[in-house]
Design a protein around this motif. Sequence first.
Motif, short mmCIF file in Angstrom:
data_model
loop_
_atom_site.label_atom_id
_atom_site.label_comp_id
_atom_site.label_asym_id
_atom_site.label_seq_id
_atom_site.Cartn_x
_atom_site.Cartn_y
_atom_site.Cartn_z
N THR A 178 0.82 -1.22 0.00
CA THR A 178 0.00 0.00 0.00
C THR A 178 0.85 1.27 0.00
N MET A 179 2.18 1.13 -0.04
CA MET A 179 3.07 2.28 0.04
C MET A 179 3.56 2.68 -1.35
N ASP A 180 4.24 3.80 -1.43
CA ASP A 180 4.82 4.26 -2.69
C ASP A 180 6.07 3.44 -2.99
N LEU A 181 6.00 2.61 -4.03
CA LEU A 181 7.07 1.68 -4.36
C LEU A 181 8.10 2.27 -5.32
N MET A 182 7.92 3.52 -5.73
CA MET A 182 8.88 4.15 -6.63
C MET A 182 10.06 4.72 -5.84
N GLU A 231 10.85 1.04 -9.81
CA GLU A 231 9.70 0.58 -9.03
C GLU A 231 10.07 -0.73 -8.33
N LEU A 262 -0.37 5.73 6.92
CA LEU A 262 -1.04 5.27 5.71
C LEU A 262 -2.55 5.34 5.86
N ASN A 292 -2.04 9.25 3.76
CA ASN A 292 -0.75 9.69 3.25
C ASN A 292 -0.05 8.54 2.51
N LYS A 293 0.40 8.79 1.31
CA LYS A 293 1.13 7.79 0.53
C LYS A 293 2.62 8.04 0.74
N SER A 347 6.80 6.68 1.13
CA SER A 347 7.73 5.77 0.45
C SER A 347 7.91 4.48 1.22
#
Length: 491
Positions: free
Chosen positions: A290-294, A299, A362, A366-367, A369
Amino acid sequence: MDSSPTQASRERYPPQIKYIIGNEACERFSFYGMRNILTIFLVQYLLVRHVPDDATRQIEAKAVFHDFVSLVYLFPLLGGWLADRFLGKYRTVLWLSLLYCVGHLLLAVFDDNRQGFYAGLFLIALGSGGIKPCVSAFVGDQFTEQNKGLVKGVFALFYWIINFGSFFASLFIPLTLNKLGPSVAFGIPGVLMFIATVIFWLGRRHYTNVPPTGRNPHSFVRVVRDALFPQQKVAGAKSWLDHAASAGHPTEAIEGARAVFRVMGIFAMIPVFWALFDQKASTWVLQARTMDLMVGSIELAPSQLQALNPLMVMLLIPLNSFVLFPFLERRGIQITPLRRMGAGMFITSGAYVLVALIQLTLDGGNKISVLWQAAPYLVLTLGEVLVSATGLEFAYSQAPREMKGTLMSLWNITVTIGNQLVSLVARLNFFTGMAATLFFYAGLVFAAAIVFALIASRYQVRDYFMPGTATPVPDRTVPSSNPVGGERKAL
């Protein structure tokens, strides 16, 4: 310098060791490769067709994962029994490795069929768990009195190879799942396991094979049984275990059983640690999803952060051994094994507080990293090094040689119990939201650490330098007779 053949033999590893090390490297890559993508595969691939609701899929995926790990650490009992009683170590490892390969094949073929896939998981648990107690002992069998001083170096090499394989498996197999799909992602570990089996088989003409020992008439189970149901009461017995003497058990066997019960008190809270530690491959992966994987232009896969664990283990163990512990001891702080384990459990609680705070962020919309998970991974790995890398080593020194196998089995069972706890909590679904579950586990291991500290404060440390003998000593760092070291992933 003495260049005699005897001296030369002391300086070289037996030639057959390369086959066992090669086998271990490939087998551990195969195991961690499939294990570390298991949760995300179940949620995003296998269960999608059968369980439409994502939250329900996560619950089932966690339960299946932890049931699988439970079996992996239960089947060493079967593997050790087969090797000791009937087959010997070589044939046990070879035949169970073949079942292991079949299990990998089923994962790759039945990536859309629950029954076929779960059958594959069962065979992998049987193979991986069954060979676990045999491989380490088989390595030791290859050494003689002339070169036994090299044993410690071999197991140190094993340890590094295992973590090295785990690191690269955790790094690349999740990417393979994302890019090429589950058949390839599970197929690659299967190929590595087949290669591991072939490498092991190639050394067949070179191994030293110790024949099965057969039934042990003075095993821990038999001593306890005959103490509980004695043929007759022993006059002047100081404890219930002394009644086992009426069945002809020697004093050494009875004292060994007594030592096992002492260590079981230390083990009592350890399952709670494993309940938390093994969730890095389930609950933590689901959080990463569910987090920002970039990360820049790259990615990451949700399962990929697990690669931090073996990397950090390889860094933290020498850092602790050569920097932190000497620093503390120079300042008068005694770093005993029991204190390390207790500290490790408290630290593990801190790791779960961190992931719970991440989850609250989360849940607030909030997204953030996925790299925020690096901090709890570091804290959890420190806890692992202090608990796992110390615990079995310490326990191994606390019983005579005849009971060391029993203690290793009990250590494995603590992993089984811990994972069954997670499976049960997941299925009962007590808590609303992941954050509440994470805080629950943080509080649980904190309470377990307090109980552990109370038990440890009353424990009298004993050094078993020779079979059947023990010397009470102050609580201090105990020299280990376990060449594997204590690290759970070791074999």
